[in-house]
Design a protein around this motif. Structure first.
Motif, PDB file in Angstrom:
ATOM      1  N   LEU A  20      89.339 114.326  72.786  1.00 42.40           N
ATOM      2  CA  LEU A  20      89.561 113.333  71.725  1.00 42.40           C
ATOM      3  C   LEU A  20      90.451 112.197  72.248  1.00 42.40           C
ATOM      4  O   LEU A  20      90.163 111.008  72.051  1.00 42.40           O
ATOM      5  CB  LEU A  20      90.238 114.021  70.530  1.00 42.40           C
ATOM      6  CG  LEU A  20      90.377 113.179  69.274  1.00 42.40           C
ATOM      7  CD1 LEU A  20      89.041 113.134  68.520  1.00 42.40           C
ATOM      8  CD2 LEU A  20      91.462 113.740  68.337  1.00 42.40           C
ATOM      9  N   TYR A  21      91.525 112.575  72.922  1.00 41.14           N
ATOM     10  CA  TYR A  21      92.477 111.600  73.474  1.00 41.14           C
ATOM     11  C   TYR A  21      91.764 110.622  74.406  1.00 41.14           C
ATOM     12  O   TYR A  21      91.935 109.395  74.324  1.00 41.14           O
ATOM     13  CB  TYR A  21      93.571 112.373  74.224  1.00 41.14           C
ATOM     14  CG  TYR A  21      94.474 111.533  75.092  1.00 41.14           C
ATOM     15  CD1 TYR A  21      95.604 110.910  74.557  1.00 41.14           C
ATOM     16  CD2 TYR A  21      94.217 111.361  76.459  1.00 41.14           C
ATOM     17  CE1 TYR A  21      96.442 110.147  75.368  1.00 41.14           C
ATOM     18  CE2 TYR A  21      95.049 110.610  77.257  1.00 41.14           C
ATOM     19  CZ  TYR A  21      96.160 110.001  76.716  1.00 41.14           C
ATOM     20  OH  TYR A  21      96.985 109.249  77.513  1.00 41.14           O
ATOM     21  N   HIS A  22      90.930 111.169  75.290  1.00 39.81           N
ATOM     22  CA  HIS A  22      90.281 110.305  76.270  1.00 39.81           C
ATOM     23  C   HIS A  22      89.186 109.437  75.652  1.00 39.81           C
ATOM     24  O   HIS A  22      88.969 108.310  76.101  1.00 39.81           O
ATOM     25  CB  HIS A  22      89.740 111.140  77.436  1.00 39.81           C
ATOM     26  CG  HIS A  22      90.826 111.560  78.388  1.00 39.81           C
ATOM     27  ND1 HIS A  22      91.477 112.769  78.285  1.00 39.81           N
ATOM     28  CD2 HIS A  22      91.409 110.902  79.422  1.00 39.81           C
ATOM     29  CE1 HIS A  22      92.400 112.851  79.236  1.00 39.81           C
ATOM     30  NE2 HIS A  22      92.380 111.733  79.934  1.00 39.81           N
ATOM     31  N   LEU A  23      88.511 109.962  74.626  1.00 33.73           N
ATOM     32  CA  LEU A  23      87.528 109.119  73.927  1.00 33.73           C
ATOM     33  C   LEU A  23      88.236 107.926  73.296  1.00 33.73           C
ATOM     34  O   LEU A  23      87.793 106.777  73.404  1.00 33.73           O
ATOM     35  CB  LEU A  23      86.795 109.927  72.847  1.00 33.73           C
ATOM     36  CG  LEU A  23      85.745 110.928  73.337  1.00 33.73           C
ATOM     37  CD1 LEU A  23      85.342 111.881  72.212  1.00 33.73           C
ATOM     38  CD2 LEU A  23      84.508 110.187  73.876  1.00 33.73           C
ATOM     39  N   ALA A  24      89.369 108.230  72.639  1.00 30.07           N
ATOM     40  CA  ALA A  24      90.128 107.159  71.979  1.00 30.07           C
ATOM     41  C   ALA A  24      90.669 106.180  73.027  1.00 30.07           C
ATOM     42  O   ALA A  24      90.660 104.961  72.817  1.00 30.07           O
ATOM     43  CB  ALA A  24      91.266 107.758  71.154  1.00 30.07           C
ATOM     44  N   GLY A 360      91.548 116.451  83.168  1.00 35.22           N
ATOM     45  CA  GLY A 360      90.432 115.944  83.970  1.00 35.22           C
ATOM     46  C   GLY A 360      89.095 116.113  83.268  1.00 35.22           C
ATOM     47  O   GLY A 360      88.240 115.226  83.315  1.00 35.22           O
ATOM     48  N   ALA A 361      88.912 117.256  82.604  1.00 34.81           N
ATOM     49  CA  ALA A 361      87.636 117.508  81.929  1.00 34.81           C
ATOM     50  C   ALA A 361      87.455 116.536  80.762  1.00 34.81           C
ATOM     51  O   ALA A 361      86.361 116.005  80.539  1.00 34.81           O
ATOM     52  CB  ALA A 361      87.573 118.951  81.442  1.00 34.81           C
ATOM     53  N   GLY A 362      88.524 116.281  80.015  1.00 34.62           N
ATOM     54  CA  GLY A 362      88.458 115.334  78.899  1.00 34.62           C
ATOM     55  C   GLY A 362      88.171 113.927  79.404  1.00 34.62           C
ATOM     56  O   GLY A 362      87.371 113.181  78.825  1.00 34.62           O
ATOM     57  N   TRP A 363      88.814 113.578  80.498  1.00 30.75           N
ATOM     58  CA  TRP A 363      88.646 112.253  81.105  1.00 30.75           C
ATOM     59  C   TRP A 363      87.183 112.018  81.510  1.00 30.75           C
ATOM     60  O   TRP A 363      86.569 111.016  81.146  1.00 30.75           O
ATOM     61  CB  TRP A 363      89.574 112.193  82.316  1.00 30.75           C
ATOM     62  CG  TRP A 363      89.355 111.148  83.343  1.00 30.75           C
ATOM     63  CD1 TRP A 363      89.271 109.798  83.150  1.00 30.75           C
ATOM     64  CD2 TRP A 363      89.223 111.351  84.767  1.00 30.75           C
ATOM     65  NE1 TRP A 363      89.096 109.155  84.354  1.00 30.75           N
ATOM     66  CE2 TRP A 363      89.066 110.083  85.369  1.00 30.75           C
ATOM     67  CE3 TRP A 363      89.240 112.478  85.585  1.00 30.75           C
ATOM     68  CZ2 TRP A 363      88.919 109.915  86.750  1.00 30.75           C
ATOM     69  CZ3 TRP A 363      89.097 112.312  86.964  1.00 30.75           C
ATOM     70  CH2 TRP A 363      88.933 111.044  87.530  1.00 30.75           C
ATOM     71  N   GLN A 364      86.617 112.972  82.278  1.00 32.38           N
ATOM     72  CA  GLN A 364      85.256 112.781  82.764  1.00 32.38           C
ATOM     73  C   GLN A 364      84.223 112.886  81.645  1.00 32.38           C
ATOM     74  O   GLN A 364      83.231 112.164  81.641  1.00 32.38           O
ATOM     75  CB  GLN A 364      84.957 113.791  83.880  1.00 32.38           C
ATOM     76  CG  GLN A 364      85.571 113.385  85.196  1.00 32.38           C
ATOM     77  CD  GLN A 364      85.096 112.014  85.669  1.00 32.38           C
ATOM     78  OE1 GLN A 364      83.910 111.795  85.895  1.00 32.38           O
ATOM     79  NE2 GLN A 364      86.003 111.055  85.795  1.00 32.38           N
ATOM     80  N   LEU A 365      84.468 113.792  80.691  1.00 32.81           N
ATOM     81  CA  LEU A 365      83.497 113.918  79.602  1.00 32.81           C
ATOM     82  C   LEU A 365      83.478 112.636  78.761  1.00 32.81           C
ATOM     83  O   LEU A 365      82.420 112.156  78.352  1.00 32.81           O
ATOM     84  CB  LEU A 365      83.807 115.140  78.734  1.00 32.81           C
ATOM     85  CG  LEU A 365      82.649 115.543  77.820  1.00 32.81           C
ATOM     86  CD1 LEU A 365      81.400 115.898  78.625  1.00 32.81           C
ATOM     87  CD2 LEU A 365      83.026 116.726  76.944  1.00 32.81           C
ATOM     88  N   ALA A 366      84.660 112.064  78.530  1.00 36.75           N
ATOM     89  CA  ALA A 366      84.726 110.818  77.753  1.00 36.75           C
ATOM     90  C   ALA A 366      83.979 109.704  78.492  1.00 36.75           C
ATOM     91  O   ALA A 366      83.252 108.919  77.873  1.00 36.75           O
ATOM     92  CB  ALA A 366      86.184 110.432  77.512  1.00 36.75           C
ATOM     93  N   VAL A 370      80.879 107.828  76.761  1.00 25.43           N
ATOM     94  CA  VAL A 370      81.019 106.393  76.436  1.00 25.43           C
ATOM     95  C   VAL A 370      80.230 105.523  77.417  1.00 25.43           C
ATOM     96  O   VAL A 370      79.514 104.612  77.011  1.00 25.43           O
ATOM     97  CB  VAL A 370      82.516 105.985  76.431  1.00 25.43           C
ATOM     98  CG1 VAL A 370      82.675 104.491  76.215  1.00 25.43           C
ATOM     99  CG2 VAL A 370      83.284 106.777  75.371  1.00 25.43           C
ATOM    100  N   ASP A 371      80.338 105.812  78.725  1.00 24.89           N
ATOM    101  CA  ASP A 371      79.696 104.955  79.734  1.00 24.89           C
ATOM    102  C   ASP A 371      78.323 105.469  80.158  1.00 24.89           C
ATOM    103  O   ASP A 371      77.623 104.813  80.916  1.00 24.89           O
ATOM    104  CB  ASP A 371      80.561 104.878  81.011  1.00 24.89           C
ATOM    105  CG  ASP A 371      81.962 104.358  80.720  1.00 24.89           C
ATOM    106  OD1 ASP A 371      82.124 103.653  79.709  1.00 24.89           O
ATOM    107  OD2 ASP A 371      82.884 104.656  81.501  1.00 24.89           O
TER     108      ASP A 371
END
Ligand SMILES: Cc1cc2nc3c(=O)[nH]c(=O)nc-3n(C[C@H](O)[C@H](O)[C@H](O)COP(=O)(O)OP(=O)(O)OC[C@H]3O[C@@H](n4cnc5c(N)ncnc54)[C@H](O)[C@@H]3O)c2cc1C
Length: 836
Positions: A20-24, A360-366, A370-371
């Motif tokens: 959630l944090y990384h999506l935001a 790292g998992a949140g970062w890459q999944l976001a 998104v991209d």
């Protein structure tokens, strides 16, 4: 509660909240998270909070590195303390194999920029004065490593997400998921429904329950994991009183435990054999902050070895034993990425080191959501690396095995045994009778190499070290003899693989490659669609074979297929067996919506026997009335023919660079075909060969593999695919981005290298490549080429170091070797043998 959101994240543990944090953070503020109880009330609250950077995988290593970097900054960003203690992490080695593993890892760490120190036993004593150092060879230390308070970390991430507009609904249960007529998702909760574009499942121990709502079998079942917290020890307290630093996290992998200071006492966390799976049907509806009854008997051998190493640990009483559920997958890595078959459904599940991996998992999944693409090659954690065979029964056995092996040495040639032999091709028993020593990929048994009759590894070679759990060999074969020793170096099978290659080079060999992923793409729109997604030209002439790459939207390589038009508008696609679900799911999601193209998976309908070597034509010609002469049946073409009574699609291609045919046949006729080939082949002294021989020969041809030389991280041209990627053919997926990337300039170039001075160890992939002491690239594959008599490696380097003749250095297991960049395909560069 909102009724519509761009993304709904299910699960408020550290992994969901990080997503959630990384999506935001990427600017998607219309995102929500749903948690059935309180944040962290699943597995996260009771985690020991260790942040081990150690990981042999290039991709997982990058995720861990990112996490640790992020966690250090979170307090400054959010004002919420995360309790990060950078006390360092020390891993002890008691055996030579362990030291090899550490040296291999040190190479991986260097390529991803993770700092690692090597310590002598005496230096261990300096950092950990309360530890005995008997029997130690040495240790590696991560100075940037340490531990964190998992609940505080989760709250900090939640705060960071909320500040950016994300919303979190606690005490709200997701009860059902439906697809709407417009193609969105309807997430049904006990507090109301939310329509959304994307769903992220980060439900920890509930992963399979969430999967049930979606109709997919998520390959996650947790295992019980325990750690012991002791009362304070006066000596530790005294150190604190004197202002001495914390002693760091101590790991004795050979005894399968970690130990660290905790409130003046210790925490000991073992990874035991025999820890059972739990929550097989999911946790109870009311489950919250749940622990299981401890099992001290299971911990006893680890406690003993811990006391031997740190006697003070035996001098304090146990304060509490935590026994909680830790999510596992069959290979111990998490599953992060798209769910198969379902659009816009993402999995961030199966985390056994979830506190470490969450960032790292949140970062890459976001990035992926998104991209449209992550930036790190996520193949090692892609949910589609397991297939439909990975059901409940399989997971029970494999996940317990994965847990028990957390600390065993991860030999590159290790073949784990649980559930095997599961998927057998019909000729399995025949290959076994010929001495096959099998490996397993995607559940399939495949001969790795062939042992001479009655052969066994000398007992002196086998593990006799006084260590817990570790085994350095395969179990005994049916004749009671151990055939294979595992090693980071050339192992016992090395000369036998050489014999297989000699036979293929001078005579004829037979290989079972039935595990290949196969599908048919048919329909009036098939050709045009394939042309629009693949970077290569689709052959106009029926029967021509093409190697086709599917690029990412950014111009990297996602997948590789051998393409052959079997019937008009009906194309046969073959790709790596291990990537079946990944490749087929990727294709399926790209299919045109107008029904003009159909895709039919046929992996298990067709077997593949590879006949290769200079005598393969004579052998096969004796069994078929189809003209196999070069003029009638040239290289890179295919034909339907009969071998005896067996109808085959014969493709004149292989992965080893010799004259030969892949015989794709109805799988139920495999043994008939096998016997015909072996009987006729006896006249030519036919012998089987395995995957290891194939890999050695492929290396000598500089053949690339997805996930190694080709990946989403490298532009297709960086991987040297100029012969197969044609930007001037017209539009295709990833074309424009590739051209743009090329205009901006490439940072990598593919090279083939000859290594000098090698004795008993070849490169394998992930070794650092340097020039004048500076790392300028990494090996992606390596091994010994029997036909060239050279130790070879493939790699990616900065382009200025890719010219033929450039002298470089490659560090293998801590030792530096001189390497020379050589022309591609050191063996038969003009493909004369393939064209013969
Ligand atoms: C004893 C022990 C020690 C550990 N030590 C470490 C360590 O030192 N370092 C480390 O990195 N890892 C450690 N781990 C592992 C770590 O705890 C997990 O990997 C991590 O917490 C997983 O986080 P998660 O967010 O995936 O799962 P969870 O924390 O379990 O979160 C999942 C959440 O989803 C919610 N949920 C599920 N279904 C629904 C639904 N239908 N609707 C709404 N909400 C739902 C659950 O309530 C839960 O809160 C340890 C684990 C154990 C058991």
């Amino acid at each position: 509660m909102k009724t519509h959101a761009k993304v709904v994240v299910i699960g408020g543990g550290v992994v969901g909240v990080s997503t959630l944090y990384h999506l935001a953070k990427k600017g998607w503020s219309d995102v929500v998270l749903i948690e059935r109880k309180e944040l962290t009330s699943g597995s996260t609250w009771h985690a020991a909070g260790l942040l081990p950077l150690f990981n042999l995988s290039y991709s997982v290593g990058q995720l861990h590195k990112y996490s640790v970097g992020l966690y250090k900054t979170l307090e400054a960003e959010t004002g919420q303390s995360v309790g990060f203690k950078q006390v360092s992490n020390i891993r002890l080695a008691r055996t030579k194999d362990r030291w090899d593993e550490f040296m291999y890892y040190a190479g991986v760490a260097q390529t991803i920029g993770v700092k690692v120190n090597l310590l002598t036993p005496e230096q261990v004593k300096d950092v950990w004065p309360m530890a005995e150092i008997d029997g130690l060879i040495g240790a590696i230390q991560h100075p940037d490593d340490g531990y964190i308070q998992p609940a505080d970390l989760t709250q900090a991430l939640a705060k960071g997400a909320r500040t950016r507009g994300a919303e979190i609904y606690r005490n709200t249960v997701v009860q059902g998921i439906e697809r709407t007529a417009s193609g969105e998702w309807l997430v049904k909760t006990d507090k109301g429904d939310i329509t959304c574009e994307h769903i992220v499942s980060a439900s920890g121990n509930f992963a399979r329950k969430t999967g049930e709502m979606l109709g997919i079998d998520v390959p996650v079942i947790p295992v019980e994991h325990q750690y012991i917290v002791t009362e304070p020890h006066p000596a530790v307290q005294e150190r604190h009183a004197k202002g001495l630093p914390e002693m760091g996290v101590l790991r004795e992998a050979d005894s399968s435990w970690y130990l660290r200071e905790e409130a003046g006492g210790f925490i000991l966390g073992p990874y035991e054999k025999g820890a059972p799976v739990c929550y097989v049907d999911g946790p109870d509806k009311e489950s919250e902050y749940e622990l299981f009854q401890e099992d001290l008997d299971r911990l006893a051998p680890h406690i003993e070895t811990a006391i031997a190493r740190v006697p003070a640990f035996g001098e304090v009483g146990v304060k509490k034993v935590y026994n909680g559920a830790i999510a596992y997958t069959p290979d111990g890595n998490p599953i992060v990425g798209p769910a198969w078959d379902l659009p816009n459904v993402w999995l961030n599940e199966g985390h056994s080191f979830g506190v470490t991996a969450a960032g790292g998992a949140g970062w890459q999944l976001a990035e992926w959501i998104v991209d449209g693409e992550p930036t790190v090659d996520m193949m090692g954690v892609d949910p589609r690396r397991f297939g439909p065979y990975a059901g409940r029964g399989y997971l029970r056995e494999k996940n317990e095995e994965a847990y028990a092996n957390v600390f065993t040495p991860h030999y590159p040639d290790e073949e784990r045994i649980a559930t095997r032999p599961l998927r057998q091709t019909p000729c399995y028993d025949r290959m076994k009778a010929l001495g096959a020593v099998f490996g397993s990929v995607y559940g399939w048994e495949r001969p790795n190499w062939f042992a001479p009759k009655g052969y066994e590894v000398p007992a002196s070679e086998l593990n006799v070290d006084d260590v817990l759990l570790n085994e350095n060999h395969a179990p005994a074969a049916d004749d009671g003899k151990i055939k294979e020793k595992w090693s980071f170096r050339r192992s016992n099978y090395f000369p036998f693989v050489g014999d297989e290659i000699k036979n293929v080079t001078h005579g004829v060999g037979l290989q079972d490659m039935s595990a290949f992923a196969k599908c048919m793409i048919s329909g009036p729109g098939a050709r045009a669609w394939l042309d629009s997604i693949f970077a290569n030209r689709i052959p106009k002439q029926r029967g021509r074979i093409a190697l086709c790459h599917l690029l990412t939207t950014k111009g990297g390589v996602r997948a590789e297929f051998t393409l052959y038009e079997m019937a008009p508008n009906s194309f046969y696609l073959v790709s790596a067996g291990a990537l079946e679900r990944h490749d087929h799911d990727t294709l399926r999601k790209l299919l045109p919506k107008d029904g003009s193209v159909t895709m039919t998976p046929i992996t298990t309908a067709y077997g593949v026997l590879v006949l290769a070597g200079p005598k393969s034509r004579d052998l096969l010609q004796a069994l078929t009335d189809t003209d196999l002469s070069n003029a009638a049946f040239p290289w890179l073409t295919g034909k339907r023919l009969s071998v005896g009574a067996v109808q085959c699609e014969a493709l004149r291609v292989n992965f080893i660079g010799e004259l030969g045919w892949e015989l794709h046949h109805p799988i139920e006729m495999q043994n008939h075909l096998f016997d015909l080939l072996m009987k006729e082949g006896a006249k030519h002294n036919i012998k089987p060969f395995g995957i290891r021989a194939m890999m050695s020969m492929a290396l000598e041809k500089s053949y690339r593999l997805v996930g190694r030389e080709m990946s989403i991280e490298y532009a297709a041209f960086e991987s040297g695919l100029q012969r197969f990627v044609h930007p001037n053919k017209g539009a295709f997926l990833g074309r424009d981005s590739l051209v743009e990337w090329q205009q901006k300039g490439f940072k990598n170039a593919f090279v083939t290298m000859e290594l000098h001075g090698i004795e008993d160890v070849d490169a394998r992939g992930s070794e650092p490549i340097s020039k004048d002491g500076k790392v300028i690239g990494r090996c992606t594959s390596g091994g010994f080429g029997w036909r060239t008599g050279k130790s070879l490696a493939l790699g990616m380097v900065a382009p200025e170091f890719s010219a033929i003749g450039t002298e470089l250095d490659v560090v293998i297991l801590g030792k530096s070797f001189r390497a020379t960049v050589v022309p591609e395909s050191p063996f038969d560069p003009d493909n004369e043998r393939l064209r013969a």
